[in-house]
Scaffold this active site. Structure first.
Site, PDB file in Angstrom:
ATOM      1  N   GLY A 106      44.647  46.453  41.814  1.00  0.00           N
ATOM      2  CA  GLY A 106      45.343  45.686  40.782  1.00  0.00           C
ATOM      3  C   GLY A 106      44.392  44.993  39.829  1.00  0.00           C
ATOM      4  O   GLY A 106      44.766  44.611  38.718  1.00  0.00           O
ATOM      5  N   ARG A 107      43.176  44.791  40.289  1.00  0.00           N
ATOM      6  CA  ARG A 107      42.176  44.193  39.390  1.00  0.00           C
ATOM      7  C   ARG A 107      40.788  44.737  39.679  1.00  0.00           C
ATOM      8  O   ARG A 107      39.787  44.143  39.289  1.00  0.00           O
ATOM      9  CB  ARG A 107      42.184  42.670  39.520  1.00  0.00           C
ATOM     10  N   LYS A 127      35.443  44.025  39.591  1.00  0.00           N
ATOM     11  CA  LYS A 127      36.611  43.275  40.068  1.00  0.00           C
ATOM     12  C   LYS A 127      36.902  42.181  39.056  1.00  0.00           C
ATOM     13  O   LYS A 127      36.036  41.350  38.772  1.00  0.00           O
ATOM     14  CB  LYS A 127      36.333  42.667  41.448  1.00  0.00           C
ATOM     15  N   ASP A 139      47.502  39.491  36.549  1.00  0.00           N
ATOM     16  CA  ASP A 139      46.791  39.678  35.280  1.00  0.00           C
ATOM     17  C   ASP A 139      45.549  40.567  35.348  1.00  0.00           C
ATOM     18  O   ASP A 139      44.904  40.818  34.343  1.00  0.00           O
ATOM     19  CB  ASP A 139      46.406  38.311  34.699  1.00  0.00           C
ATOM     20  N   ARG A 197      31.000  45.266  42.319  1.00  0.00           N
ATOM     21  CA  ARG A 197      30.770  45.553  43.736  1.00  0.00           C
ATOM     22  C   ARG A 197      30.225  46.972  43.871  1.00  0.00           C
ATOM     23  O   ARG A 197      30.519  47.835  43.041  1.00  0.00           O
ATOM     24  CB  ARG A 197      32.084  45.490  44.511  1.00  0.00           C
ATOM     25  N   ARG A 204      40.025  52.577  51.692  1.00  0.00           N
ATOM     26  CA  ARG A 204      40.569  51.600  52.657  1.00  0.00           C
ATOM     27  C   ARG A 204      41.565  52.281  53.596  1.00  0.00           C
ATOM     28  O   ARG A 204      42.085  53.350  53.263  1.00  0.00           O
ATOM     29  CB  ARG A 204      41.293  50.489  51.874  1.00  0.00           C
ATOM     30  N   ASP A 272      44.895  46.835  53.834  1.00  0.00           N
ATOM     31  CA  ASP A 272      44.335  47.222  52.534  1.00  0.00           C
ATOM     32  C   ASP A 272      42.957  46.596  52.334  1.00  0.00           C
ATOM     33  O   ASP A 272      42.257  46.933  51.383  1.00  0.00           O
ATOM     34  CB  ASP A 272      45.274  46.810  51.387  1.00  0.00           C
ATOM     35  N   ASN A 273      42.570  45.701  53.225  1.00  0.00           N
ATOM     36  CA  ASN A 273      41.244  45.085  53.143  1.00  0.00           C
ATOM     37  C   ASN A 273      40.321  45.592  54.244  1.00  0.00           C
ATOM     38  O   ASN A 273      39.372  44.908  54.629  1.00  0.00           O
ATOM     39  CB  ASN A 273      41.357  43.558  53.214  1.00  0.00           C
ATOM     40  N   ASP A 282      36.408  42.893  50.393  1.00  0.00           N
ATOM     41  CA  ASP A 282      37.366  41.951  49.810  1.00  0.00           C
ATOM     42  C   ASP A 282      37.158  40.526  50.305  1.00  0.00           C
ATOM     43  O   ASP A 282      37.891  40.025  51.162  1.00  0.00           O
ATOM     44  CB  ASP A 282      38.813  42.399  50.069  1.00  0.00           C
TER      45      ASP A 282
HETATM   46  P1  AMP Z   1      43.983  40.813  48.096  1.00  0.00           P
HETATM   47  O1  AMP Z   1      44.792  39.741  48.726  1.00  0.00           O
HETATM   48  O2  AMP Z   1      42.875  40.315  47.211  1.00  0.00           O
HETATM   49  O3  AMP Z   1      43.504  41.838  49.058  1.00  0.00           O
HETATM   50  O4  AMP Z   1      44.950  41.568  47.081  1.00  0.00           O
HETATM   51  C1  AMP Z   1      46.124  42.234  47.471  1.00  0.00           C
HETATM   52  C2  AMP Z   1      46.629  43.049  46.330  1.00  0.00           C
HETATM   53  O5  AMP Z   1      46.931  42.223  45.205  1.00  0.00           O
HETATM   54  C3  AMP Z   1      45.689  44.127  45.820  1.00  0.00           C
HETATM   55  O6  AMP Z   1      46.475  45.236  45.453  1.00  0.00           O
HETATM   56  C4  AMP Z   1      45.079  43.481  44.615  1.00  0.00           C
HETATM   57  O7  AMP Z   1      44.600  44.423  43.680  1.00  0.00           O
HETATM   58  C5  AMP Z   1      46.242  42.680  44.056  1.00  0.00           C
HETATM   59  N1  AMP Z   1      45.805  41.534  43.245  1.00  0.00           N
HETATM   60  C6  AMP Z   1      45.286  40.367  43.687  1.00  0.00           C
HETATM   61  N2  AMP Z   1      45.003  39.550  42.657  1.00  0.00           N
HETATM   62  C7  AMP Z   1      45.350  40.214  41.519  1.00  0.00           C
HETATM   63  C8  AMP Z   1      45.294  39.916  40.123  1.00  0.00           C
HETATM   64  N3  AMP Z   1      44.841  38.756  39.660  1.00  0.00           N
HETATM   65  N4  AMP Z   1      45.722  40.867  39.266  1.00  0.00           N
HETATM   66  C9  AMP Z   1      46.184  42.039  39.699  1.00  0.00           C
HETATM   67  N5  AMP Z   1      46.265  42.380  40.993  1.00  0.00           N
HETATM   68  C10 AMP Z   1      45.860  41.494  41.898  1.00  0.00           C
HETATM   69 MG    MG Z   2      42.423  43.338  48.808  1.00  0.00          MG
END
Ligand code: AMP
Ligand code: MG
Length: 520
Positions: A106-107, A127, A139, A197, A204, A272-273, A282
């Protein structure tokens, strides 16, 4: 860009696996493919705050490259080098024990797979470089505080000898990012940043879970066989898929054993991590055990259930591997190899943990009865509120025959509680002295073994927060000092005492200094 750039790319993920090149970048369910072509979103004013020159040279870059205009432009997402092919990848995951469906990058935006002169493959991933089809309602950006934490911890973990993704650069964007840090409705603008990174692969567990959950067996099969070809080239033959799962399991076991050795708490061990290469990946609301407590988690978002607390990380990794096994199950007529793979995890973890525990205590070999010795030490450390990192380091310096509580006073958080446990400490030391006397090493050998397993310096959350506060004011001195110390975490360094201290009282309840939320 006029300057020649010494990076060569060979983008196998996007060449060998199905993907899409959408005309518009709109958040949605993306079916049937493993990646989407995307472009990083340019930023206003890139400023390079930190780089890892050791990693850069491994990629074939020189220090001069790190100072060049192209470096800041490329690693902020403002330009793309020839040979790069930016993509966001498609994965799902179990979050806090529940299937969450499609998540995806997502980012994160993978710029390409760089191949260095030694033939090593290093994927470069930004990232915080803007939205992708997987951004859902978010975002695509990241704030400075979380980016700095990811940069610092990635490189610190590498220096600690813990398998991890690396970090090449930390670049401020010059643009604000709005975040509700306390999830209390008070959103604020914070400085934004982008981290680059680096890892041989960012695949994953969730990459396999998503096609499996969608019943897309063909896509799952393609991904498994590609991953074996690219990321596990030593595996081949008729049992390749079984060997692949067992190898992922073993690597995960070794990784988690290292976490337990150094007192690292990941904080968000969702599937996913979890890296297919057994790398720590992550860095979000992670933390370091200070006053020893197996129930501690730094993640306030997990404060209720404490699913991802320090002491349960080995069980959670096992749970995550069984989620991966379930995803792979359709490819196995007979499930026995998957069960064997799960056992391979247990064995690899226990073997690594035994070896590391012996090293932590300075023992040449690990005996069955040493489990009780170590568990009793941990129970005492918890009851007496003892700093894990400081204590183990100090233990190597003690004369085991005569040591008393006052010899470890630098590691004590609460003198009253510690005094109450003084007799327990004396009893434990007597047992330890007996065990050490029964070991084959000289005191110097024992000390060397302990110094190599017990770091002096770890990126405690309040140390990172001090670097963040200074960097937000434009002062990079704290960050650079912290990075320098963490580059050699097992060696005591001159004038670095303040980086090897108990958490100060002011940091106990300050946001970011001990516990923190997922907001990043
Ligand atoms: P995380 O908790 O960082 O492992 O993120 C879980 C999911 O949320 C992943 O698919 C990330 O890409 C997405 N995600 C987290 N923060 C953002 C952000 N600011 N914008 C877009 N996607 C996000
Ligand atoms: Mg993640």
């Amino acid at each position: 860009m006029d300057e020649p750039v010494p990076l060569r790319f060979d983008n196998r993920f996007s060449t060998e696996l199905p993907g899409e090149d959408p005309a518009v970048n709109r958040p949605r369910q993306v079916e049937g493919v493993l990646w989407s072509a995307v472009s990083p979103t340019p930023v206003a004013e890139p400023t390079v705050l930190a780089t890892s020159s050791a990693l850069a040279s491994q990629l074939g870059l020189e220090d001069a490259d790190l100072e060049s205009t192209w470096f800041a432009q490329v690693f902020s997402g403002n330009s793309v080098l020839p040979g790069m092919r930016p993509i966001a990848t498609n994965y799902g995951g179990h979050q806090f024990g529940h299937w969450a469906g499609q998540l995806g990058d997502g980012r994160a935006i993978s710029l390409g797979e760089c191949v260095n002169n030694a033939g090593e493959r290093w994927e470069l991933q930004l990232k915080g470089a803007g939205p992708t089809p997987y951004s859902r309602s978010a975002d695509g950006r990241a704030v400075l505080r979380s980016s700095l934490r990811e940069f610092v911890c990635s490189e610190a973990m590498h220096a600690l000898g813990v398998p991890t993704t690396r970090a090449l650069s930390l670049v401020a964007t010059g643009e604000p990012v709005v975040r509700d840090m306390f999830y209390d409705g008070n959103a604020q603008a914070e400085p934004g940043a982008v981290v680059c990174r680096v890892a041989p692969s960012f695949t994953r567990f969730g990459h396999f879970e998503l096609p499996a959950a969608r019943g897309d067996r063909a896509l799952l099969e393609k991904l498994v066989d590609f991953t074996i070809r690219r990321d596990f080239p030593e595996i081949s033959g008729t049992h390749a898929r079984a060997d692949f799962f067992a190898e992922v399991a073993r690597r995960t076991g070794v990784m988690v054993a290292h976490w337990m050795r150094v007192g690292f708490v990941h904080g968000v061990m969702n599937t996913d991590n979890m890296s297919i290469l057994g790398l720590t990946i992550d860095y979000g609301p992670y933390g370091w055990v200070e006053d020893f407590d197996p129930n501690w988690t730094p993640n306030t978002t997990d404060a209720q259930g404490r699913r991802y607390r320090f002491g349960t990380q080995p069980q959670i990794a096992h749970w995550n591997l069984s989620a991966l096994a379930s995803a792979l199950a359709p490819l196995f007529e007979d499930q026995t190899p998957l069960h064997s793979g799960m056992n391979a995890y247990v064995e690899a973890f226990q073997t690594a943990q035994a070896r590391m525990s012996a090293d932590k205590l300075g023992l040449a070999e690990w005996r069955e009865s040493d489990h009780a010795l170590l568990q009793d030490l941990y129970r005492w450390m918890q009851a007496a509120q003892v700093d894990m990192t400081l204590f183990f380091r100090r233990l190597a310096e003690l004369d085991v025959a005569s040591a008393t509580l006052s010899d470890v006073s630098a590691a004590l958080y609460d003198q009253v509680r510690a005094d109450r446990e003084a007799q327990a400490f004396a009893d434990w030391m007597a047992r330890y002295a007996g065990r050490v006397a029964n070991d084959s090493q000289t005191p110097a050998e024992r000390q060397r073994r302990m110094h190599a397993a017990n770091p002096v310096y770890v990126p405690r959350n309040w140390l990172c927060q001090q670097a963040i506060d200074a960097a937000a004011q434009g002062d990079l001195g704290e960050l650079n000092a912290l990075l320098a110390v963490l580059a050699n975490p097992y060696a005591e360094q001159a004038n670095a005492e303040r980086f090897a201290q108990r958490r100060p009282e002011w940091a106990r309840n300050r946001p970011g200094c001990s516990a923190l939320s997922c907001s990043s």
